[in-house]
Enzyme design. Sequence first.
Site, PDB file in Angstrom:
ATOM      1  N   ARG A 122       0.819  -1.235   0.000  1.00 48.29           N
ATOM      2  CA  ARG A 122       0.000   0.000   0.000  1.00 48.29           C
ATOM      3  C   ARG A 122       0.841   1.268   0.000  1.00 48.29           C
ATOM      4  NH1 ARG A 122      -3.315  -2.879   3.697  1.00 48.29           N
ATOM      5  NH2 ARG A 122      -5.048  -3.810   2.566  1.00 48.29           N
ATOM      6  N   LYS A 144       3.433  11.696 -10.938  1.00 45.21           N
ATOM      7  CA  LYS A 144       2.600  10.867 -11.818  1.00 45.21           C
ATOM      8  C   LYS A 144       3.366   9.584 -12.117  1.00 45.21           C
ATOM      9  CE  LYS A 144      -0.249  14.134 -14.396  1.00 45.21           C
ATOM     10  NZ  LYS A 144      -0.572  14.638 -15.749  1.00 45.21           N
ATOM     11  N   GLU A 186      10.890  18.878 -24.103  1.00 45.14           N
ATOM     12  CA  GLU A 186      10.172  19.221 -22.861  1.00 45.14           C
ATOM     13  C   GLU A 186      10.757  20.484 -22.225  1.00 45.14           C
ATOM     14  OE1 GLU A 186       7.458  17.707 -21.800  1.00 45.14           O
ATOM     15  OE2 GLU A 186       7.506  15.615 -22.443  1.00 45.14           O
ATOM     16  N   LYS A 228       8.186  23.171 -13.089  1.00 39.90           N
ATOM     17  CA  LYS A 228       7.285  22.037 -12.847  1.00 39.90           C
ATOM     18  C   LYS A 228       6.894  21.992 -11.372  1.00 39.90           C
ATOM     19  CE  LYS A 228       5.928  17.441 -13.752  1.00 39.90           C
ATOM     20  NZ  LYS A 228       5.994  16.271 -14.620  1.00 39.90           N
ATOM     21  N   GLU A 238      -3.876  17.720 -10.875  1.00 35.89           N
ATOM     22  CA  GLU A 238      -4.368  18.205 -12.169  1.00 35.89           C
ATOM     23  C   GLU A 238      -5.859  18.481 -12.209  1.00 35.89           C
ATOM     24  OE1 GLU A 238      -2.198  16.570 -15.498  1.00 35.89           O
ATOM     25  OE2 GLU A 238      -3.896  16.935 -16.817  1.00 35.89           O
ATOM     26  N   ARG A 242      -2.266  22.411 -13.640  1.00 33.89           N
ATOM     27  CA  ARG A 242      -1.250  21.423 -14.012  1.00 33.89           C
ATOM     28  C   ARG A 242      -1.377  21.029 -15.485  1.00 33.89           C
ATOM     29  NH1 ARG A 242       1.333  16.340 -10.614  1.00 33.89           N
ATOM     30  NH2 ARG A 242       2.629  15.621 -12.331  1.00 33.89           N
ATOM     31  N   ASN A 246       0.763  20.199 -20.222  1.00 31.76           N
ATOM     32  CA  ASN A 246       0.426  19.396 -21.398  1.00 31.76           C
ATOM     33  C   ASN A 246       0.462  20.206 -22.690  1.00 31.76           C
ATOM     34  OD1 ASN A 246      -0.002  16.973 -20.005  1.00 31.76           O
ATOM     35  ND2 ASN A 246      -2.026  17.663 -19.366  1.00 31.76           N
ATOM     36  N   HIS A 249       0.686  18.470 -25.987  1.00 28.55           N
ATOM     37  CA  HIS A 249       0.472  17.039 -25.770  1.00 28.55           C
ATOM     38  C   HIS A 249      -0.784  16.481 -26.432  1.00 28.55           C
ATOM     39  CE1 HIS A 249       3.793  17.457 -23.030  1.00 28.55           C
ATOM     40  NE2 HIS A 249       3.728  16.203 -22.662  1.00 28.55           N
ATOM     41  N   HIS A 253      -0.026  13.218 -28.359  1.00 30.20           N
ATOM     42  CA  HIS A 253      -0.582  11.895 -28.063  1.00 30.20           C
ATOM     43  C   HIS A 253      -1.228  11.278 -29.299  1.00 30.20           C
ATOM     44  CE1 HIS A 253      -0.691  12.894 -23.499  1.00 30.20           C
ATOM     45  NE2 HIS A 253       0.454  12.363 -23.868  1.00 30.20           N
ATOM     46  N   HIS A 267       8.524  10.439 -27.594  1.00 30.20           N
ATOM     47  CA  HIS A 267       7.573  11.313 -26.897  1.00 30.20           C
ATOM     48  C   HIS A 267       7.991  12.795 -26.980  1.00 30.20           C
ATOM     49  CE1 HIS A 267       4.651  12.642 -23.957  1.00 30.20           C
ATOM     50  NE2 HIS A 267       5.631  13.198 -23.251  1.00 30.20           N
TER      51      HIS A 267
HETATM   52  P1  NAD Z   1      13.101   5.964 -21.737  1.00 34.20           P
HETATM   53  O1  NAD Z   1      13.011   5.698 -20.305  1.00 34.20           O
HETATM   54  O2  NAD Z   1      12.672   4.886 -22.681  1.00 34.20           O
HETATM   55  O3  NAD Z   1      14.596   6.403 -22.083  1.00 34.20           O
HETATM   56  C1  NAD Z   1      14.959   6.653 -23.429  1.00 34.20           C
HETATM   57  C2  NAD Z   1      16.150   5.773 -23.830  1.00 34.20           C
HETATM   58  O4  NAD Z   1      17.323   6.334 -23.237  1.00 34.20           O
HETATM   59  C3  NAD Z   1      16.072   4.334 -23.349  1.00 34.20           C
HETATM   60  O5  NAD Z   1      16.595   3.502 -24.338  1.00 34.20           O
HETATM   61  C4  NAD Z   1      16.993   4.320 -22.116  1.00 34.20           C
HETATM   62  O6  NAD Z   1      17.554   3.033 -21.896  1.00 34.20           O
HETATM   63  C5  NAD Z   1      18.029   5.304 -22.538  1.00 34.20           C
HETATM   64  N1  NAD Z   1      18.745   5.983 -21.477  1.00 34.20           N
HETATM   65  C6  NAD Z   1      18.247   6.564 -20.360  1.00 34.20           C
HETATM   66  N2  NAD Z   1      19.226   7.204 -19.693  1.00 34.20           N
HETATM   67  C7  NAD Z   1      20.361   7.029 -20.397  1.00 34.20           C
HETATM   68  C8  NAD Z   1      21.696   7.480 -20.252  1.00 34.20           C
HETATM   69  N3  NAD Z   1      22.054   8.288 -19.239  1.00 34.20           N
HETATM   70  N4  NAD Z   1      22.608   7.106 -21.176  1.00 34.20           N
HETATM   71  C9  NAD Z   1      22.237   6.339 -22.232  1.00 34.20           C
HETATM   72  N5  NAD Z   1      21.000   5.906 -22.445  1.00 34.20           N
HETATM   73  C10 NAD Z   1      20.062   6.245 -21.535  1.00 34.20           C
HETATM   74  O7  NAD Z   1      12.261   7.253 -22.164  1.00 34.20           O
HETATM   75  P2  NAD Z   1      12.252   8.745 -21.647  1.00 34.20           P
HETATM   76  O8  NAD Z   1      12.288   9.573 -22.859  1.00 34.20           O
HETATM   77  O9  NAD Z   1      13.236   8.972 -20.569  1.00 34.20           O
HETATM   78  O10 NAD Z   1      10.805   8.834 -20.989  1.00 34.20           O
HETATM   79  C11 NAD Z   1       9.642   8.608 -21.741  1.00 34.20           C
HETATM   80  C12 NAD Z   1       8.565   8.094 -20.831  1.00 34.20           C
HETATM   81  O11 NAD Z   1       8.307   9.060 -19.827  1.00 34.20           O
HETATM   82  C13 NAD Z   1       7.256   7.839 -21.523  1.00 34.20           C
HETATM   83  O12 NAD Z   1       6.758   6.579 -21.117  1.00 34.20           O
HETATM   84  C14 NAD Z   1       6.344   8.944 -21.008  1.00 34.20           C
HETATM   85  O13 NAD Z   1       4.988   8.556 -20.944  1.00 34.20           O
HETATM   86  C15 NAD Z   1       6.907   9.180 -19.649  1.00 34.20           C
HETATM   87  N6  NAD Z   1       6.622  10.506 -19.099  1.00 34.20           N
HETATM   88  C16 NAD Z   1       6.110  10.580 -17.847  1.00 34.20           C
HETATM   89  C17 NAD Z   1       5.849  11.805 -17.270  1.00 34.20           C
HETATM   90  C18 NAD Z   1       5.337  11.877 -15.863  1.00 34.20           C
HETATM   91  O14 NAD Z   1       4.977  12.965 -15.400  1.00 34.20           O
HETATM   92  N7  NAD Z   1       5.327  10.798 -15.134  1.00 34.20           N
HETATM   93  C19 NAD Z   1       6.112  12.981 -17.987  1.00 34.20           C
HETATM   94  C20 NAD Z   1       6.641  12.879 -19.261  1.00 34.20           C
HETATM   95  C21 NAD Z   1       6.890  11.630 -19.815  1.00 34.20           C
END
Ligand code: NAD
Length: 371
Positions: A122, A144, A186, A228, A238, A242, A246, A249, A253, A267
């Site tokens: 939990r 999130k 971003e 942020k 949100e 918040r 987006n 976005h 999306h 993304h």
């Molecule tokens: P990811 O986690 O897939 O990382 C991108 C790539 O970079 C992967 O192949 C990873 O292995 C690699 N990588 C990460 N750090 C590295 C480093 N230091 N050196 C070499 N390679 C590295 O993707 P992302 O772009 O980090 O995140 C995208 C995700 O985040 C999506 O699922 C999206 O929905 C989510 N997201 C969440 C929020 C939130 O508020 N929770 C906000 C924006 C995006």
Amino acid sequence: MMETVHVGLGARAYDIQIGPGLLGQAGALIAPLLKRPQVRVVTDENVAALHLETLRAGLKAEGIEMEALVLPAGEATKSWPHFERTVEWLLAEKVERRDIVVAFGGGVIGDLTGFAAAVLRRGVRFVQIPTSLLAQVDSSVGGKTGINAPQGKNLIGAFHQPAMVLADTEVLGTLTARDFLAGYGEVVKYGLLGDAAFFDWLEAQGPALAAGDMAARIQAVKRSCEMKAEIVARDETEQGDRALLNLGHTFCHALESATGYGDRLLHGEGVAIGCALAFELSARLGLCAQEEPSRVRAHLAEMGMKVDLKDIEGDLPDAEGLLDLMAQDKKVVDGQLRFILARGIGAAYVTADVPRDVVKALLEEALAARG
Ligand code: NAD
């Protein structure tokens, strides 16, 4: 060189530490949170190969033992099977409620691990150690967490704030140029939505930042996190403001869905294209001058980023098809699409008052430009 940004959420408040070499100091930074000297770390194969031993040494320096679960890299990991595996591993490792789980990776690992921590017993505390630029400026902050469902992205999840965020800006040096620039999408978003001076600064510093200038990287991560943090503190779950985060976005999306959430469009790339489209839409609705979308596009182009629908390879649905995908967005309320529009750079706001035919015409033109 360490900078701190505070996220003011009362009982759930926490700090984001930003700077180069923080993995080596992870033990000292995390130790005050621990009741016993051990942590469980969830990471992906890429990050593990490059940085896990540095983290292990940083923890070991303070006598903290770690065990790690290494998952496959990529968006497909944010799914039920890997979620189940993660939760069961944490249980098998006998993680207790007072322990700390560490999410060590990009947004995929952060979202998945945060959600696992939210439901394990939990709710156990977790620390985000984001390693991608996108995760450092966005996904690791704000609480999130979640995974994707077969029905769509991020449809299963929870709000669960981390106990601390450690953004080591040195690890950004091993990202591919494409992943770095996707995260930069971003960063630009923050300037566009609420800080025109930051956007000015990015226009001047963006190329140096992309080339590896550490001071510029720290500053960009810091300013993004400040913005942020401020928005999240105002509206944690949100209900209103918040949604400003987006910006871009709703388009993004739909494009991600159309391209299968994969390598065709990352993304952050979709966010950049979405921001350009949101500014174009704002200009067409008479909210801002045409110079504003032109300036947004010029900066993205200068950074070598995707700017337009024509920069996306392969087939895309027609304008109606894209509008249908937009209608599945989580931001739809009572069937009304909500958009983030702007009265200028740094002046975004949320509205449901966007005529569908104007959006359709915009998409038709953008699709026609693909030739
Ligand atoms: P990811 O986690 O897939 O990382 C991108 C790539 O970079 C992967 O192949 C990873 O292995 C690699 N990588 C990460 N750090 C590295 C480093 N230091 N050196 C070499 N390679 C590295 O993707 P992302 O772009 O980090 O995140 C995208 C995700 O985040 C999506 O699922 C999206 O929905 C989510 N997201 C969440 C929020 C939130 O508020 N929770 C906000 C924006 C995006």
